[in-house]
Design a protein around this motif. Structure first.
Motif, short mmCIF file in Angstrom:
data_model
loop_
_atom_site.label_atom_id
_atom_site.label_comp_id
_atom_site.label_asym_id
_atom_site.label_seq_id
_atom_site.Cartn_x
_atom_site.Cartn_y
_atom_site.Cartn_z
N SER A 248 1.40 -1.77 -0.18
CA SER A 248 -0.15 0.12 -0.25
C SER A 248 0.69 1.39 -0.16
O SER A 248 0.65 2.40 -0.08
N VAL B 238 -4.03 4.10 -0.40
CA VAL B 238 -4.40 3.28 -1.57
C VAL B 238 -5.16 1.83 0.21
O VAL B 238 -4.10 1.62 1.24
N CYS C 68 1.53 3.60 -3.51
CA CYS C 68 1.33 2.26 -4.01
C CYS C 68 2.17 1.78 -4.36
O CYS C 68 2.71 2.16 -5.39
N GLU D 10 -8.24 -2.52 -0.34
CA GLU D 10 -7.64 -2.75 -1.54
C GLU D 10 -6.66 -3.23 -2.83
O GLU D 10 -6.45 -3.75 -3.62
#
Length: 298
Positions: free
Chosen positions: A50, A173, A67, A177
């Motif tokens: 992330s 992020v 990310c 996800e």
């Protein structure tokens, strides 16, 4: 790690009884602070997919970068200043290592670790790198360090970690996800590799291959402990309920209790084991599933 994160460990035996901390500004060191508490010499850094970086030592700072799957350029993670190669633990100075005492002698060296796009051109002074699923990479460079960067009064033989201060204000992020994005990218790699290895690949329709990739991974068969893994298509609002109908009516799915570190993925991943309700035994081999679904209330 299975979700694409990288754990970087700078290994040295033992503990340091004291240490020094300072900030580097415009090529000069700010005020030096002395630490008189014991601390392990080994330093561990976790680079999450992330973009969250955890430095598991000293004040345990957290830093945010883009990310890892969206990197456009190399980003430094940490510098490791070593007084001499000969002072590294013998277990880390193997004969096949690419940095030797004969090459650098008694020079102070700076090892810098970077994350970068997997296909990025070699960095200046790059010694090696390893890629993650062809998506991104961790690379390292080595150079002779300018001794003037170490403040006056610091012992010559200290090992120093250098943490860049620049970064993003927050994580861009979420963990759920990026977990799904990474798993889908791995699945796409697997599908393409299987197609490439197939003797009938010339007859396979590109649209069907793209549809398979778009469908993405769903159910993963049991590991050696008998734990199945089911992924959602999108992050859910709360941890979903699991419904499984087996061909053998004696079987029942039991959701595996979440460990503290697993709660962040509870909305995108469910793990379960199969129990034979007649014998009470857990079935660790694959079994036939008629229907499986996840349910989360809106």
């Amino acid at each position: 790690m299975d979700e694409g994160s990288i754990k970087l460990i700078l290994v040295r035996d033992g503990e340091s009884e004291e240490g020094f901390t300072w900030a580097q500004k415009e090529g000069r060191a700010d005020t030096v602070y002395k630490r008189d508490t014991r601390e392990p010499k080994t330093k561990e850094i976790t680079i999450h997919t992330s973009g969250r970086i955890n430095y598991h030592f000293s004040d345990r700072q957290v830093r945010y970068i883009p990310c890892l799957m969206d990197l456009c350029e190399p980003i430094p993670i940490i510098g490791y200043s070593v007084p001499q190669v000969a002072l590294l633990d013998s277990s880390t100075r193997k004969s096949e290592d690419w940095v030797g005492e004969a090459e650098f002698g008694e020079s102070r060296l700076l090892f810098t670790f970077w994350v970068m796009p997997a296909a990025h051109e070699p960095l200046n002074g790059e010694c090696g790198r390893f890629g993650v699923e062809g998506l991104y990479a961790l690379g390292w460079t080595v150079s002779q360090e300018d001794p003037s960067l170490v403040p006056a009064g610091i012992p010559d033989m200290v090992f120093t970690t250098l943490r860049p201060k620049e970064g993003l204000p927050h994580q861009m992020v979420t963990e759920p996800e990026i977990f799904l994005r990474f798993k889908r990218a791995m699945y796409a790699n697997d599908v393409n590799a299987a197609v490439e290895a197939s003797p009938d690949r010339s007859e396979m329709c590109a649209e069907h291959i793209e549809a398979m990739i778009e469908q993405g991974p769903g159910l993963y068969p049991p590991n050696k402990e008998g734990v199945w893994t089911l992924l959602t298509r999108v992050p859910m609002r709360v941890a979903p309920n699991l419904f499984v109908e087996f061909e053998n009516p004696r079987y029942k799915a039991e959701v595996v209790d979440l460990k503290p570190g697993d709660t962040r993925l509870a909305t995108v991943r469910v793990r379960f084991v199969v129990k034979d309700e007649e014998t009470g035994a857990h079935i660790k081999t694959p079994v036939t599933i008629r229907r499986i679904a996840l349910d989360a209330e809106l």
